[in-house]
Scaffold this active site. Sequence first.
Site, mmCIF file in Angstrom:
data_model
loop_
_atom_site.group_PDB
_atom_site.id
_atom_site.type_symbol
_atom_site.label_atom_id
_atom_site.label_comp_id
_atom_site.label_asym_id
_atom_site.label_seq_id
_atom_site.Cartn_x
_atom_site.Cartn_y
_atom_site.Cartn_z
ATOM 1 N N CYS A 93 -5.904 -0.852 10.831
ATOM 2 C CA CYS A 93 -6.879 -2.430 10.175
ATOM 3 C C CYS A 93 -6.020 -3.359 9.876
ATOM 4 O O CYS A 93 -5.501 -4.196 10.839
ATOM 5 C CB CYS A 93 -7.596 -2.261 8.696
ATOM 6 S SG CYS A 93 -8.505 -3.349 8.599
ATOM 7 N N HIS A 190 -9.595 3.916 7.750
ATOM 8 C CA HIS A 190 -8.929 4.254 7.069
ATOM 9 C C HIS A 190 -9.301 5.742 6.601
ATOM 10 O O HIS A 190 -9.702 6.390 7.288
ATOM 11 C CB HIS A 190 -9.572 3.659 5.934
ATOM 12 C CG HIS A 190 -9.380 1.778 6.171
ATOM 13 N ND1 HIS A 190 -7.879 0.888 5.301
ATOM 14 C CD2 HIS A 190 -9.767 0.583 6.963
ATOM 15 C CE1 HIS A 190 -7.583 -0.477 5.603
ATOM 16 N NE2 HIS A 190 -9.258 -0.818 6.801
#
Length: 238
Positions: A93, A190
């Site tokens: 990310c 994630h």
Amino acid sequence: MRKLRILHLYPDRMNIYGDMGNIICLQKRMDWFGLKHEYITNTVSEKLSGKFDLIFMGGGQDRGQIAVGSDLQTKQAIIKDHINSGVPALTICGGYQLFGKYFLTKDSGKIEGISVFDVVTKATELRMIGNIVCVSDEFGTIVGFENHSGATQLGDSAQPLAKVIKGYGNDGKSGFEGVIYKNAIGSYLHGPLLPKNPSLADFLIGTAARNIDKQFILKNIDDSVAMLANSYAQKLPQ
Ligand code: GLN
């Protein structure tokens, strides 16, 4: 085989939604494979030198990215040397965005990246949040959780990591998730990513080990629990 040196960049600033679990997963699997390892962290204002076998950087809020952005620039050359010589890396990310060319934030201007990946990211009004499932020829079905407003566009030379089945991925439009360049992966997932996706963990570990000993083969380990988590996550609503 000597110890595999795992470099974790900015663990104090870039670590959300369980990203640290990726490191724990790598260490645990290395134990199971009989590989010795050493965990090295590096953060803002610390000198980065030496050789590493695997590089990891997690995600973070825009504020964390701003805090590490200019320091990361000073480490660009050493990181790129590693990646260009085939060292495996995983960036998640906010880390993925900063391994690209730049991240244009909504309110705080442009954060320059280190251009490992031929990608650019721009903040959008859309928060891309939820469970995500994608598929790749090499890694199979990849599951995770995403939460970003940055939309990432791949440049002409960039190879996506996977195709999105459910969720947003890079920008919610292209149908692609993540990027892979040489042995470096950028991903929005994630979760943490690796415990539920052992094929990705073993790509990183196997590549790191084979960079030292070409003949090294990862032995089979029982991944039934990890794959149960993977198939359960595939059925979660977005
Ligand atoms: N701040 C970035 C975004 O929202 C990265 C978020 C993250 O790392 N989860 O796009």
